[in-house]
Every structure is written in structure tokens, then in C-alpha cells.
Scaffold this motif. Structure first.
Motif, PDB file in Angstrom:
ATOM      1  N   TRP A 190     -21.909 -21.782  26.239  1.00  0.00           N
ATOM      2  CA  TRP A 190     -20.789 -21.209  26.981  1.00  0.00           C
ATOM      3  C   TRP A 190     -19.967 -22.282  27.686  1.00  0.00           C
ATOM      4  CZ3 TRP A 190     -18.383 -16.772  26.733  1.00  0.00           C
ATOM      5  CH2 TRP A 190     -17.490 -16.424  27.750  1.00  0.00           C
ATOM      6  N   GLU A 191     -20.644 -23.255  28.286  1.00  0.00           N
ATOM      7  CA  GLU A 191     -19.955 -24.314  29.041  1.00  0.00           C
ATOM      8  C   GLU A 191     -18.958 -25.070  28.160  1.00  0.00           C
ATOM      9  OE1 GLU A 191     -18.916 -26.367  32.433  1.00  0.00           O
ATOM     10  OE2 GLU A 191     -20.237 -24.632  32.276  1.00  0.00           O
ATOM     11  N   ASN A 192     -19.384 -25.457  26.969  1.00  0.00           N
ATOM     12  CA  ASN A 192     -18.477 -26.160  26.051  1.00  0.00           C
ATOM     13  C   ASN A 192     -17.307 -25.284  25.627  1.00  0.00           C
ATOM     14  OD1 ASN A 192     -20.093 -28.423  26.171  1.00  0.00           O
ATOM     15  ND2 ASN A 192     -21.120 -28.021  24.229  1.00  0.00           N
ATOM     16  N   PHE A 193     -17.582 -24.004  25.430  1.00  0.00           N
ATOM     17  CA  PHE A 193     -16.502 -23.072  25.083  1.00  0.00           C
ATOM     18  C   PHE A 193     -15.484 -22.976  26.214  1.00  0.00           C
ATOM     19  CE2 PHE A 193     -15.049 -18.610  25.633  1.00  0.00           C
ATOM     20  CZ  PHE A 193     -14.084 -18.608  24.634  1.00  0.00           C
ATOM     21  N   ILE A 194     -15.964 -22.862  27.444  1.00  0.00           N
ATOM     22  CA  ILE A 194     -15.057 -22.757  28.591  1.00  0.00           C
ATOM     23  C   ILE A 194     -14.285 -24.067  28.781  1.00  0.00           C
ATOM     24  CG2 ILE A 194     -14.944 -22.464  31.114  1.00  0.00           C
ATOM     25  CD1 ILE A 194     -15.216 -19.850  29.495  1.00  0.00           C
ATOM     26  N   ASN A 195     -14.935 -25.207  28.540  1.00  0.00           N
ATOM     27  CA  ASN A 195     -14.220 -26.480  28.614  1.00  0.00           C
ATOM     28  C   ASN A 195     -13.056 -26.503  27.619  1.00  0.00           C
ATOM     29  OD1 ASN A 195     -15.906 -27.463  30.604  1.00  0.00           O
ATOM     30  ND2 ASN A 195     -17.230 -28.554  29.165  1.00  0.00           N
ATOM     31  N   TYR A 196     -13.292 -26.009  26.399  1.00  0.00           N
ATOM     32  CA  TYR A 196     -12.223 -25.943  25.396  1.00  0.00           C
ATOM     33  C   TYR A 196     -11.147 -24.943  25.829  1.00  0.00           C
ATOM     34  CZ  TYR A 196      -9.688 -25.126  21.080  1.00  0.00           C
ATOM     35  OH  TYR A 196      -8.690 -24.976  20.151  1.00  0.00           O
ATOM     36  N   THR A 197     -11.577 -23.800  26.335  1.00  0.00           N
ATOM     37  CA  THR A 197     -10.634 -22.781  26.786  1.00  0.00           C
ATOM     38  C   THR A 197      -9.748 -23.315  27.905  1.00  0.00           C
ATOM     39  OG1 THR A 197     -12.234 -21.073  26.161  1.00  0.00           O
ATOM     40  CG2 THR A 197     -10.444 -20.385  27.602  1.00  0.00           C
ATOM     41  N   THR A 198     -10.308 -24.179  28.742  1.00  0.00           N
ATOM     42  CA  THR A 198      -9.530 -24.812  29.813  1.00  0.00           C
ATOM     43  C   THR A 198      -8.393 -25.646  29.242  1.00  0.00           C
ATOM     44  OG1 THR A 198     -11.476 -24.836  31.239  1.00  0.00           O
ATOM     45  CG2 THR A 198      -9.699 -26.308  31.845  1.00  0.00           C
ATOM     46  N   THR A 199      -8.625 -26.295  28.097  1.00  0.00           N
ATOM     47  CA  THR A 199      -7.540 -27.079  27.484  1.00  0.00           C
ATOM     48  C   THR A 199      -6.440 -26.170  26.947  1.00  0.00           C
ATOM     49  OG1 THR A 199      -8.525 -27.182  25.271  1.00  0.00           O
ATOM     50  CG2 THR A 199      -9.127 -28.936  26.812  1.00  0.00           C
ATOM     51  N   LEU A 200      -6.815 -24.933  26.564  1.00  0.00           N
ATOM     52  CA  LEU A 200      -5.814 -23.990  26.051  1.00  0.00           C
ATOM     53  C   LEU A 200      -5.036 -23.302  27.164  1.00  0.00           C
ATOM     54  CD1 LEU A 200      -7.785 -22.216  23.172  1.00  0.00           C
ATOM     55  CD2 LEU A 200      -6.300 -24.221  23.032  1.00  0.00           C
ATOM     56  N   MET A 201      -5.641 -23.276  28.362  1.00  0.00           N
ATOM     57  CA  MET A 201      -5.018 -22.598  29.508  1.00  0.00           C
ATOM     58  C   MET A 201      -5.013 -23.516  30.726  1.00  0.00           C
ATOM     59  SD  MET A 201      -6.868 -18.926  29.154  1.00  0.00           S
ATOM     60  CE  MET A 201      -6.592 -17.891  27.760  1.00  0.00           C
ATOM     61  N   PRO A 202      -4.341 -24.661  30.629  1.00  0.00           N
ATOM     62  CA  PRO A 202      -4.385 -25.630  31.727  1.00  0.00           C
ATOM     63  C   PRO A 202      -3.731 -25.138  33.019  1.00  0.00           C
ATOM     64  CG  PRO A 202      -2.740 -26.270  30.102  1.00  0.00           C
ATOM     65  CD  PRO A 202      -3.482 -25.092  29.540  1.00  0.00           C
ATOM     66  N   PHE A 203      -2.956 -24.100  32.950  1.00  0.00           N
ATOM     67  CA  PHE A 203      -2.269 -23.555  34.115  1.00  0.00           C
ATOM     68  C   PHE A 203      -3.171 -22.634  34.948  1.00  0.00           C
ATOM     69  CE2 PHE A 203      -1.461 -21.221  30.265  1.00  0.00           C
ATOM     70  CZ  PHE A 203      -1.812 -19.926  30.595  1.00  0.00           C
ATOM     71  N   LEU A 204      -4.377 -22.330  34.440  1.00  0.00           N
ATOM     72  CA  LEU A 204      -5.318 -21.471  35.165  1.00  0.00           C
ATOM     73  C   LEU A 204      -6.436 -22.295  35.791  1.00  0.00           C
ATOM     74  CD1 LEU A 204      -5.760 -18.527  32.620  1.00  0.00           C
ATOM     75  CD2 LEU A 204      -4.312 -18.586  34.652  1.00  0.00           C
ATOM     76  N   ASP A 205      -6.952 -21.836  36.934  1.00  0.00           N
ATOM     77  CA  ASP A 205      -8.102 -22.517  37.530  1.00  0.00           C
ATOM     78  C   ASP A 205      -9.376 -22.084  36.797  1.00  0.00           C
ATOM     79  OD1 ASP A 205      -8.389 -19.947  38.504  1.00  0.00           O
ATOM     80  OD2 ASP A 205      -8.416 -20.507  40.616  1.00  0.00           O
ATOM     81  N   ARG A 206     -10.444 -22.839  37.004  1.00  0.00           N
ATOM     82  CA  ARG A 206     -11.690 -22.644  36.252  1.00  0.00           C
ATOM     83  C   ARG A 206     -12.259 -21.216  36.357  1.00  0.00           C
ATOM     84  NH1 ARG A 206     -14.460 -26.239  32.735  1.00  0.00           N
ATOM     85  NH2 ARG A 206     -16.501 -25.384  32.461  1.00  0.00           N
ATOM     86  N   PRO A 207     -12.303 -20.599  37.531  1.00  0.00           N
ATOM     87  CA  PRO A 207     -12.830 -19.227  37.575  1.00  0.00           C
ATOM     88  C   PRO A 207     -12.012 -18.251  36.717  1.00  0.00           C
ATOM     89  CG  PRO A 207     -12.794 -20.157  39.789  1.00  0.00           C
ATOM     90  CD  PRO A 207     -12.067 -21.125  38.893  1.00  0.00           C
ATOM     91  N   MET A 208     -10.707 -18.417  36.705  1.00  0.00           N
ATOM     92  CA  MET A 208      -9.866 -17.533  35.892  1.00  0.00           C
ATOM     93  C   MET A 208     -10.063 -17.811  34.403  1.00  0.00           C
ATOM     94  SD  MET A 208      -8.137 -15.022  36.259  1.00  0.00           S
ATOM     95  CE  MET A 208      -6.725 -14.037  36.024  1.00  0.00           C
ATOM     96  N   VAL A 209     -10.276 -19.067  34.034  1.00  0.00           N
ATOM     97  CA  VAL A 209     -10.553 -19.414  32.632  1.00  0.00           C
ATOM     98  C   VAL A 209     -11.871 -18.758  32.203  1.00  0.00           C
ATOM     99  CG1 VAL A 209     -11.099 -21.291  31.036  1.00  0.00           C
ATOM    100  CG2 VAL A 209      -9.223 -21.548  32.649  1.00  0.00           C
ATOM    101  N   ASN A 210     -12.856 -18.752  33.086  1.00  0.00           N
ATOM    102  CA  ASN A 210     -14.124 -18.066  32.789  1.00  0.00           C
ATOM    103  C   ASN A 210     -13.891 -16.590  32.514  1.00  0.00           C
ATOM    104  OD1 ASN A 210     -16.682 -19.451  32.683  1.00  0.00           O
ATOM    105  ND2 ASN A 210     -16.227 -20.178  34.740  1.00  0.00           N
ATOM    106  N   ILE A 211     -13.059 -15.967  33.321  1.00  0.00           N
ATOM    107  CA  ILE A 211     -12.751 -14.544  33.125  1.00  0.00           C
ATOM    108  C   ILE A 211     -12.034 -14.341  31.798  1.00  0.00           C
ATOM    109  CG2 ILE A 211     -11.339 -12.624  33.979  1.00  0.00           C
ATOM    110  CD1 ILE A 211     -12.008 -13.667  36.844  1.00  0.00           C
TER     111      ILE A 211
END
Length: 148
Positions: free
Chosen positions: A44-65
Motif C-alpha cells: 500500500w505504501e508504494n502505491f500511495i507514494n505513486y498516487t502522490t506523484t499523480l496528485m501533487p496538489f493534495l496532502d498525504r492524508p487526502m491522497v490516502n483517501i
């Protein structure tokens, strides 16, 4: 008129369903450890790290959601497509979800990633499936016969 889509729509449903379930399995670590074989994330952590690159305008808790929403959506769509329940809506949802992925990928990592991952193909195939007249060998078809 003969329905010539019986087998193609079944194969398309299964292929798309697997296409949605495989990345879910990958990000949950069910397919193997990170860095082994064809594993993209492995956890999950690696997936969220990748998702963060796709949504750089969101903070980490929102990327998790957002990652959670995407994962639940993909899981539900994959299962619905394979069993053929609410197929038209599942296919349309699949098309809209993958179109969303395309847009996020293009704006954050460029057009080559969605091409490499076959996201354009999944979007188009899902839309095509949503336009099929019948879904043979599906729960939809079985339930329709019981109503008649």
C-alpha cells in the motif's frame, strides 16, 4: 437478429475485470513483494507514494483517501464485470475511472505512462462494453430471464 457478441462480450468482461483486480491485488501485496517479477507496487505504501506523484496538489492524508476510493472502485468494478452484474453501469464506471486515471497521469507524468499501461485501451474497451446490447453468461442475463 443473431447476437454475435456472446463470446466477445464475455471475454471482454473477464479481461477488463482481471485488469481491474490485478492492480488491486498488487497494491495489497497479494502478488508478491516490491521489486519482484512484474510487481508494480507490492504494498500500500508504494502505491500511495505513486498516487502522490499523480496528485501533487493534495496532502498525504487526502491522497490516502483518494487511493482508497480508487481501490474500492476498482475492486467493485472488477468483480461486477466478471460476474456480469449491473454490467452496463460497471463498464461505464470503468470507462470514467480509467479516463480519470489518464488525465491525472498526463498532467503529472506525461502521456507515455497511460500508453504504456494500456489505460487508453481499457477506457475505450470499457466504453464499448457499456454499449453492448446483451450480456450473455452474466447475472444480468440470468435475472432478466427470471423476470420474464
Amino acid at each position: 437478429m443473431k447476437d454475435s457478441f456472446k463470446i466477445p462480450q464475455l471475454l471482454l468482461r473477464c479481461a477488463l475485470g482481471i485488469t481491474f483486480l490485478t492492480p488491486v491485488s498488487d497494491r495489497l501485496g497479494l502478488l508478491g513483494a516490491p521489486g519482484t517479477g512484474n510487481i508494480e507496487w507490492g504494498n500500500w505504501e508504494n502505491f500511495i507514494n505513486y498516487t502522490t506523484t499523480l496528485m501533487p496538489f493534495l496532502d498525504r492524508p487526502m491522497v490516502n483517501i483518494m487511493g482508497g476510493i480508487a481501490t474500492v472502485s476498482e475492486l467493485l468494478i472488477g468483480i461486477l464485470l466478471i460476474i456480469g452484474f449491473k454490467t452496463k453501469y460497471a463498464a461505464l464506471g470503468a470507462s470514467l475511472l480509467t479516463l480519470t486515471f489518464i488525465l491525472f497521469m498526463i498532467f503529472s507524468v506525461g502521456i507515455q505512462k497511460p500508453i504504456n499501461f494500456g489505460v487508453f485501451t481499457a477506457t475505450t474497451a470499457s466504453f464499448l462494453l457499456s454499449r453492448m446490447p446483451n450480456y450473455n453468461w452474466s447475472l444480468d442475463n440470468l435475472l432478466k430471464k427470471k423476470e420474464s
